[in-house]
Design a protein around this motif. Structure first.
Motif, PDB file in Angstrom:
ATOM      1  N   HIS A 177       3.609  -7.192 -27.930  1.00  0.00           N
ATOM      2  CA  HIS A 177       4.557  -7.432 -28.238  1.00  0.00           C
ATOM      3  C   HIS A 177       4.785  -8.929 -28.569  1.00  0.00           C
ATOM      4  CE1 HIS A 177       8.821  -6.316 -27.817  1.00  0.00           C
ATOM      5  NE2 HIS A 177       8.925  -5.397 -27.619  1.00  0.00           N
ATOM      6  N   TYR A 178       6.014  -9.469 -29.621  1.00  0.00           N
ATOM      7  CA  TYR A 178       5.957 -10.469 -30.249  1.00  0.00           C
ATOM      8  C   TYR A 178       7.583 -10.899 -29.372  1.00  0.00           C
ATOM      9  CZ  TYR A 178       9.447  -9.224 -33.128  1.00  0.00           C
ATOM     10  OH  TYR A 178      10.464  -8.650 -33.671  1.00  0.00           O
ATOM     11  N   ILE A 183       8.638 -10.140 -22.541  1.00  0.00           N
ATOM     12  CA  ILE A 183       7.534 -10.887 -21.832  1.00  0.00           C
ATOM     13  C   ILE A 183       8.029 -10.585 -20.039  1.00  0.00           C
ATOM     14  CG2 ILE A 183       8.863 -13.513 -20.826  1.00  0.00           C
ATOM     15  CD1 ILE A 183       5.639 -14.834 -21.901  1.00  0.00           C
ATOM     16  N   ASP A 184       8.876  -9.844 -19.831  1.00  0.00           N
ATOM     17  CA  ASP A 184       8.853 -10.158 -18.417  1.00  0.00           C
ATOM     18  C   ASP A 184       8.420  -8.457 -18.015  1.00  0.00           C
ATOM     19  OD1 ASP A 184      10.222 -12.339 -16.918  1.00  0.00           O
ATOM     20  OD2 ASP A 184      12.070 -11.264 -17.496  1.00  0.00           O
ATOM     21  N   GLU A 185       8.970  -7.609 -19.219  1.00  0.00           N
ATOM     22  CA  GLU A 185       8.255  -5.806 -18.528  1.00  0.00           C
ATOM     23  C   GLU A 185       7.104  -6.116 -19.135  1.00  0.00           C
ATOM     24  OE1 GLU A 185       9.150  -1.859 -21.128  1.00  0.00           O
ATOM     25  OE2 GLU A 185       9.546  -3.986 -21.813  1.00  0.00           O
ATOM     26  N   LEU A 186       6.349  -6.915 -20.031  1.00  0.00           N
ATOM     27  CA  LEU A 186       5.164  -7.453 -20.473  1.00  0.00           C
ATOM     28  C   LEU A 186       4.156  -8.097 -18.870  1.00  0.00           C
ATOM     29  CD1 LEU A 186       2.967  -6.760 -22.990  1.00  0.00           C
ATOM     30  CD2 LEU A 186       3.203  -9.045 -23.296  1.00  0.00           C
ATOM     31  N   ILE A 187       4.536  -8.895 -19.139  1.00  0.00           N
ATOM     32  CA  ILE A 187       4.175  -9.113 -17.047  1.00  0.00           C
ATOM     33  C   ILE A 187       4.015  -7.632 -16.634  1.00  0.00           C
ATOM     34  CG2 ILE A 187       4.428 -10.587 -15.283  1.00  0.00           C
ATOM     35  CD1 ILE A 187       5.670 -13.129 -16.767  1.00  0.00           C
ATOM     36  N   SER A 188       4.890  -7.545 -15.703  1.00  0.00           N
ATOM     37  CA  SER A 188       4.814  -5.690 -14.924  1.00  0.00           C
ATOM     38  C   SER A 188       4.063  -4.866 -15.632  1.00  0.00           C
ATOM     39  CB  SER A 188       6.466  -5.150 -14.962  1.00  0.00           C
ATOM     40  OG  SER A 188       7.023  -6.393 -14.352  1.00  0.00           O
ATOM     41  N   GLN A 199      -1.761  -8.619 -25.845  1.00  0.00           N
ATOM     42  CA  GLN A 199      -1.270  -9.316 -27.709  1.00  0.00           C
ATOM     43  C   GLN A 199      -0.056  -9.621 -27.715  1.00  0.00           C
ATOM     44  OE1 GLN A 199      -0.968  -8.245 -32.336  1.00  0.00           O
ATOM     45  NE2 GLN A 199      -2.564  -7.199 -31.113  1.00  0.00           N
ATOM     46  N   PHE A 200       0.205 -11.436 -27.318  1.00  0.00           N
ATOM     47  CA  PHE A 200       0.921 -11.521 -27.451  1.00  0.00           C
ATOM     48  C   PHE A 200       1.533 -12.985 -28.342  1.00  0.00           C
ATOM     49  CE2 PHE A 200       5.638 -13.830 -25.220  1.00  0.00           C
ATOM     50  CZ  PHE A 200       6.229 -12.762 -25.541  1.00  0.00           C
ATOM     51  N   ALA A 201       2.985 -13.594 -28.764  1.00  0.00           N
ATOM     52  CA  ALA A 201       3.201 -14.235 -29.297  1.00  0.00           C
ATOM     53  C   ALA A 201       2.554 -15.549 -27.878  1.00  0.00           C
ATOM     54  CB  ALA A 201       4.538 -14.787 -29.984  1.00  0.00           C
ATOM     55  N   LEU A 202       2.171 -16.419 -28.877  1.00  0.00           N
ATOM     56  CA  LEU A 202       1.996 -17.847 -28.522  1.00  0.00           C
ATOM     57  C   LEU A 202       1.796 -18.834 -29.834  1.00  0.00           C
ATOM     58  CD1 LEU A 202       1.481 -19.612 -25.992  1.00  0.00           C
ATOM     59  CD2 LEU A 202      -0.958 -18.553 -26.842  1.00  0.00           C
ATOM     60  N   SER A 203       2.257 -19.953 -29.631  1.00  0.00           N
ATOM     61  CA  SER A 203       2.173 -21.125 -31.060  1.00  0.00           C
ATOM     62  C   SER A 203       3.236 -22.368 -30.415  1.00  0.00           C
ATOM     63  CB  SER A 203       3.075 -20.303 -31.958  1.00  0.00           C
ATOM     64  OG  SER A 203       4.469 -20.180 -31.989  1.00  0.00           O
ATOM     65  N   LEU A 204       2.881 -23.120 -31.345  1.00  0.00           N
ATOM     66  CA  LEU A 204       3.714 -24.686 -30.228  1.00  0.00           C
ATOM     67  C   LEU A 204       5.525 -24.437 -31.018  1.00  0.00           C
ATOM     68  CD1 LEU A 204       1.958 -27.569 -31.991  1.00  0.00           C
ATOM     69  CD2 LEU A 204       2.722 -27.292 -29.616  1.00  0.00           C
ATOM     70  N   GLU A 205       5.511 -23.747 -31.445  1.00  0.00           N
ATOM     71  CA  GLU A 205       7.238 -23.024 -31.716  1.00  0.00           C
ATOM     72  C   GLU A 205       7.517 -21.391 -30.753  1.00  0.00           C
ATOM     73  OE1 GLU A 205       9.479 -23.337 -34.527  1.00  0.00           O
ATOM     74  OE2 GLU A 205       8.263 -25.247 -34.611  1.00  0.00           O
ATOM     75  N   GLU A 206       6.956 -21.106 -29.768  1.00  0.00           N
ATOM     76  CA  GLU A 206       6.844 -19.907 -29.245  1.00  0.00           C
ATOM     77  C   GLU A 206       5.419 -20.193 -27.440  1.00  0.00           C
ATOM     78  OE1 GLU A 206       8.886 -16.164 -32.040  1.00  0.00           O
ATOM     79  OE2 GLU A 206       5.906 -16.820 -32.261  1.00  0.00           O
ATOM     80  N   PRO A 207       6.130 -21.100 -27.280  1.00  0.00           N
ATOM     81  CA  PRO A 207       5.108 -21.288 -26.417  1.00  0.00           C
ATOM     82  C   PRO A 207       4.739 -20.925 -24.668  1.00  0.00           C
ATOM     83  CG  PRO A 207       6.623 -23.339 -25.853  1.00  0.00           C
ATOM     84  CD  PRO A 207       7.253 -21.999 -27.430  1.00  0.00           C
ATOM     85  N   GLU A 208       6.067 -19.527 -24.877  1.00  0.00           N
ATOM     86  CA  GLU A 208       6.268 -19.127 -23.383  1.00  0.00           C
ATOM     87  C   GLU A 208       5.260 -18.282 -22.424  1.00  0.00           C
ATOM     88  OE1 GLU A 208      10.036 -19.424 -25.933  1.00  0.00           O
ATOM     89  OE2 GLU A 208       8.200 -18.809 -25.857  1.00  0.00           O
ATOM     90  N   ALA A 209       4.138 -18.231 -23.361  1.00  0.00           N
ATOM     91  CA  ALA A 209       3.324 -17.144 -22.676  1.00  0.00           C
ATOM     92  C   ALA A 209       2.558 -17.730 -22.131  1.00  0.00           C
ATOM     93  CB  ALA A 209       2.218 -16.572 -23.657  1.00  0.00           C
ATOM     94  N   ALA A 210       2.024 -19.551 -22.472  1.00  0.00           N
ATOM     95  CA  ALA A 210       1.219 -20.617 -21.899  1.00  0.00           C
ATOM     96  C   ALA A 210       1.682 -20.228 -20.497  1.00  0.00           C
ATOM     97  CB  ALA A 210       1.318 -22.093 -22.687  1.00  0.00           C
TER      98      ALA A 210
END
Length: 312
Positions: A177-178, A183-188, A199-210
Motif C-alpha cells: 500500500h502507499y 497503515i492500520d489495515e496493513l499492520i493488522s 511494501q509501503f511509502a517511506l520518505s521525509l515527506e511521508e515518514p509514518e512507517a518509520a
C-alpha cells in the motif's frame, strides 16, 4: 500509487543502514559509481538484495515508443551494471509490465533482475488470470516476488499466492500500500499473516512507517520495500532552491535525491527503496545513495530537522 510530479534536473545540487553481510564485487561496466552497492538480506530466504531498486510506475508506461524504450533499456543497463536488482511493477501501471518484459528479453538482463509485480483485481478467478497474464507479459514463468497491490481483496489472493509459492511459480509473496490511512489495515495483516515482503511509502515527506511499521516487520521477519522515497515527487519541490548542507558530503551525499534516499536507507529494517526513473543519469544518481555507509540515528535526526525547516 501516484508517480513523481516533478523532475529533479533543475534542483540537483551543484558541484544504508550498515548490514552485516558480505558484499560481492561490483560488476564491471559502471565506473561512475565510487564503490559497491550496500545490500540487505531477505529474512525469509536469506537472499541478498541491493538497497536501491527501480520502480516502474509511469516511467515504463511508454507503449511502443522506440525512443523511450531505448532510454529505458539504458536505465536497466546502468542499473544492473552496478549490481542493483529489484525491479517493481504492476498491472496497474499501464503498459509497464509489457515494456519491462520486452526490454529484459531484448537486453538479456532478466537473470540479473529480482522481478516483482502485483495482483490488482477483485475475485479469485480474476486474480489467477491477471497473474498468469503478468507472467506472460514479463516473459517469466517464475517471478521473484508477487504482491497484493494496495491490499485489494487480499484474503482471497493470499491463498493463491501461497499456492503459487508452493508450486514454485513465485519465490516470495507480500502485500503493498502507499497511503497513510491504510497503515492500520496493513499492520493488522502483517501481524496476522506469514509474509515475505511488505511494501509501503517511506520518505521525509511521508515518514509514518518509520514509527509504526518498520519495527513490526523486523519482529515478524518481513522484508520491507520503501515506495515513494521522494514523496511522490513533492520532495523535490521542497528542496527547490535549497543548497545541500556542508556536512552532507561527509556522509557521501552529492544531491537531494541521494539525501532523500540516504534518509530512507538509514533505517536498517528497510530492505530496498524503489524510486522510479526513466533516465539513466537519474538512475546513476539514485544508485550512489546505496554506496558507502548509511547515516546513523543521530545523522538521520539531523537530516529530519533540516527537512522540517524547509516545510514549515
Amino acid at each position: 500509487m501516484p508517480g513523481p510530479s516533478l523532475t529533479r534536473r533543475d534542483i540537483l545540487a551543484a558541484g544504508a543502514a550498515l548490514v552485516p553481510v558480505a558484499l560481492s564485487a561490483q560488476p564491471p561496466g559502471n565506473p561512475s559509481l565510487p564503490g559497491t552497492l550496500e545490500r540487505s538480506v531477505i529474512p525469509s530466504s536469506g537472499r541478498l538484495l541491493a538497497r536501491v531498486g527501480l520502480g516502474t510506475w509511469q516511467t515504463f508506461d511508454v507503449g511502443a515508443d522506440k525512443a523511450r524504450r531505448a532510454a529505458l533499456a539504458e536505465v536497466l543497463q546502468v542499473f544492473t551494471a552496478a549490481g542493483a536488482d529489484v525491479v517493481d511493477t504492476s498491472p496497474m501501471y499501464g503498459t509497464s509490465e509489457a515494456v519491462l518484459g520486452d526490454l529484459l528479453r531484448d537486453t538479456g538482463l532478466r537473470p540479473r533482475v529480482f522481478l516483482a509485480t502485483k495482483v490488482w483485481t477483485q475475485g479469485g478467478a480474476a486474480g489467477i488470470a491477471q497473474m498468469k497474464e503478468s507472467r506472460r507479459l514479463l516473459r517469466s514463468d517464475r517471478l521473484e516476488l508477487m504482491q497484493i497491490h494496495n491490499l485489494v481483496d487480499w484474503r482471497v489472493h493470499l491463498k493463491e499466492l501461497r499456492r503459487m509459492k508452493d508450486a514454485g511459480l513465485v519465490s516470495h509473496i507480500g502485500v503493498t500500500h502507499y497511503t497513510a490511512n491504510a497503515i492500520d489495515e496493513l499492520i493488522s495483516v502483517v501481524r496476522a499473516e506469514k509474509l515475505d515482503f511488505v511494501q509501503f511509502a517511506l520518505s521525509l515527506e511521508e515518514p509514518e512507517a518509520a514509527d509504526r511499521l518498520l519495527g513490526l516487520c523486523q519482529d515478524r521477519g518481513v522484508a520491507f520495500l520503501a515506495n515513494r522515497p521522494f514523496g511522490g515527487g513533492r520532495a523535490f519541490g521542497q528542496a527547490r532552491g535549497q543548497a545541500l548542507p556542508p556536512w552532507a558530503g561527509e556522509i557521501g551525499i552529492g544531491s537531494w535525491a541521494q539525501f532523500l534516499l540516504k534518509w530512507v536507507l538509514s533505517f536498517p529494517q528497510v530492505t530496498c527503496a524503489i524510486p522510479g526513473t526513466g533516465k539513466a543519469e537519474h538512475m546513476r544518481d539514485n544508485l550512489r545513495a546505496a554506496v558507502g555507509p548509511a547515516p546513523d540515528a543521530a545523522t538521520r535526526a539531523r537530516m529530519s530537522a533540516l527537512w522540517k525547516g524547509f516545510t514549515r
